[in-house]
Design a protein around this motif. Structure first.
Motif, mmCIF file in Angstrom:
data_model
loop_
_atom_site.group_PDB
_atom_site.id
_atom_site.type_symbol
_atom_site.label_atom_id
_atom_site.label_comp_id
_atom_site.label_asym_id
_atom_site.label_seq_id
_atom_site.Cartn_x
_atom_site.Cartn_y
_atom_site.Cartn_z
ATOM 1 N N GLU A 7 39.615 40.550 41.536
ATOM 2 C CA GLU A 7 40.354 39.258 41.441
ATOM 3 C C GLU A 7 41.855 39.358 40.638
ATOM 4 O O GLU A 7 41.833 39.698 39.587
ATOM 5 C CB GLU A 7 39.476 38.039 40.874
ATOM 6 N N LEU A 8 42.956 38.918 41.522
ATOM 7 C CA LEU A 8 44.123 38.641 41.167
ATOM 8 C C LEU A 8 44.580 37.722 40.858
ATOM 9 O O LEU A 8 44.635 36.640 41.968
ATOM 10 C CB LEU A 8 45.017 39.516 41.887
ATOM 11 N N LYS A 9 45.040 37.192 39.610
ATOM 12 C CA LYS A 9 45.651 35.613 39.474
ATOM 13 C C LYS A 9 46.965 35.850 39.518
ATOM 14 O O LYS A 9 47.767 36.563 38.656
ATOM 15 C CB LYS A 9 45.211 34.993 38.021
ATOM 16 N N PRO B 31 38.783 45.663 48.637
ATOM 17 C CA PRO B 31 39.570 44.310 48.855
ATOM 18 C C PRO B 31 39.434 43.436 47.464
ATOM 19 O O PRO B 31 38.277 43.670 46.895
ATOM 20 C CB PRO B 31 38.821 43.543 49.962
ATOM 21 N N ALA B 32 40.438 42.843 47.369
ATOM 22 C CA ALA B 32 40.361 41.908 46.088
ATOM 23 C C ALA B 32 40.848 40.735 46.621
ATOM 24 O O ALA B 32 41.659 40.596 47.800
ATOM 25 C CB ALA B 32 41.412 42.243 44.999
ATOM 26 N N VAL B 33 40.610 39.491 45.937
ATOM 27 C CA VAL B 33 40.858 37.978 46.334
ATOM 28 C C VAL B 33 42.278 37.568 45.270
ATOM 29 O O VAL B 33 42.031 38.266 44.326
ATOM 30 C CB VAL B 33 39.844 37.048 46.117
ATOM 31 N N VAL B 34 42.939 36.817 46.027
ATOM 32 C CA VAL B 34 44.218 36.527 45.325
ATOM 33 C C VAL B 34 44.138 35.108 44.923
ATOM 34 O O VAL B 34 44.267 34.296 45.910
ATOM 35 C CB VAL B 34 45.597 36.871 45.793
ATOM 36 N N VAL B 35 44.306 34.641 43.782
ATOM 37 C CA VAL B 35 44.151 32.809 43.469
ATOM 38 C C VAL B 35 45.337 32.655 42.485
ATOM 39 O O VAL B 35 46.093 33.420 41.954
ATOM 40 C CB VAL B 35 43.013 32.612 42.876
#
Length: 328
Positions: A217-219, A182-186
């Motif tokens: 982490e995806l910006k 998984p990745a977090v999106v901010v």
């Protein structure tokens, strides 16, 4: 219709005008029986209390300022509405100040609220890295912080959803549904967003995954940033978006790129805004209990205004995972 004076109210209540004044201003000594008797006469006669005159005498305006970073955001709008309703029940009016996450605008609103001599200020969130602080030179104005850490916790009451636990639960739920990377999106990071990310990171650590910004982490700026991220990290099979607006934007971009949700990529958001149930597929998310947050904030404000010192208190309101169709 007869216009009644304070002397009329005193005569009909069989008390002195000074006692009527103390009851109206809730200041000084009087029995509960006397209070009820005076208030009954006021209600029966339709006597109108001169709030402006009372404010001059008591320095109390029965007005609360609310600073909100984005009134268009459904979560903030819902929270502000609930706070306003509760304050209205307590006979307080509100001045709602939309700061647009602009620090200069926030400072200007604080000066305006100070000049209007509001009795208290409720500060909601904001994308700022530093803590909130405020001190009036005109009178002591208590303030309550919601999702916005104060510069000094001893000066106020801090109320927040348990953002860390929400982020932890979101990531662990993705793992429970078969996610492996998984990745977090901010977009922007506030103190509450940082707590959500911290929970996400700890969930990865619990599953023996070392978090790196490059891989996890995806910006999100636009569809190109998503496409670029997935080209670099093709094994990514799920996303935790730190708020529902980002999650819904992400779902739209993924579908336009041809991804099947949740079969190929799962998505979970945070906030549980009304639109989360209207998009296709319906968004899995973390629900924040705005009613409980509002009740806690207003209760703390009323205690502060009545001289009950709760400064230094912190309240964490539990979140709730809401599974829908963007996860398996």
């Amino acid at each position: 219709m007869k216009q009644y004076s304070i002397k009329d109210i005193a005569r009909l209540s069989n008390v002195s005008t000074a006692t009527v004044s103390r009851v109206i201003n809730n200041n000084g000594r009087f029995s509960e029986e006397t209070k009820n008797k005076v208030l009954d006469v006021i209600k029966q006669t339709g006597y109108k209390i001169d709030d402006s005159a009372r404010s001059l005498r008591t320095n109390i305006t029965f007005t609360i300022g609310i600073l909100v970073p984005d009134i268009k955001n459904p979560f903030f709008a819902d929270l502000v509405q609930k706070i306003e309703e509760l304050l209205f029940t307590d006979n307080y009016s509100t001045i709602i100040c939309n700061t647009d996450k602009n620090e200069e605008k926030e400072k200007a609103y604080l000066r305006m609220l100070e000049n209007k001599k509001v009795d208290g200020i409720i500060v909601i969130s904001g994308a700022y890295q530093h803590g909130f602080k405020f001190q009036s030179s005109l009178k002591e104005i208590p303030y309550i912080c919601i999702d916005r850490e104060p510069a000094n916790f001893h000066n106020t009451v801090f109320i927040s959803s348990n953002h860390y636990q929400g982020g932890l639960d979101a990531a662990n739920y993705l793992f429970s549904k078969g996610a492996e990377l998984p990745a977090v999106v901010v977009k922007k990071v506030s103190t509450s967003i940082a707590s959500r990310i911290a929970g996400f990171k700890d969930a990865l650590s619990e599953h023996s995954i070392k978090f790196t910004k490059t891989n996890h982490e995806l910006k999100l700026i636009n569809g190109h940033s998503l496409e670029h991220f997935l080209k670099k990290n093709p094994q990514t099979d799920s996303f935790f978006a730190v708020d529902d607006d980002i999650a819904m934007e992400l779902v739209k971009a993924l579908r336009e790129m041809g991804y099947q949700i949740p079969q190929q990529i799962q998505v979970i958001g945070f906030d549980d805004v009304p639109a989360a149930q209207l998009i296709t597929p319906k968004l899995s998310t973390i629900h924040q209990n705005t009613q409980k947050i509002a009740e806690t904030a207003v209760d703390s404000m009323m205690k502060a205004l009545n001289g009950q010192n709760e400064k230094g208190s912190q309240y964490l309101v539990p979140t709730e995972l809401v599974p829908r169709d963007t996860t398996k």
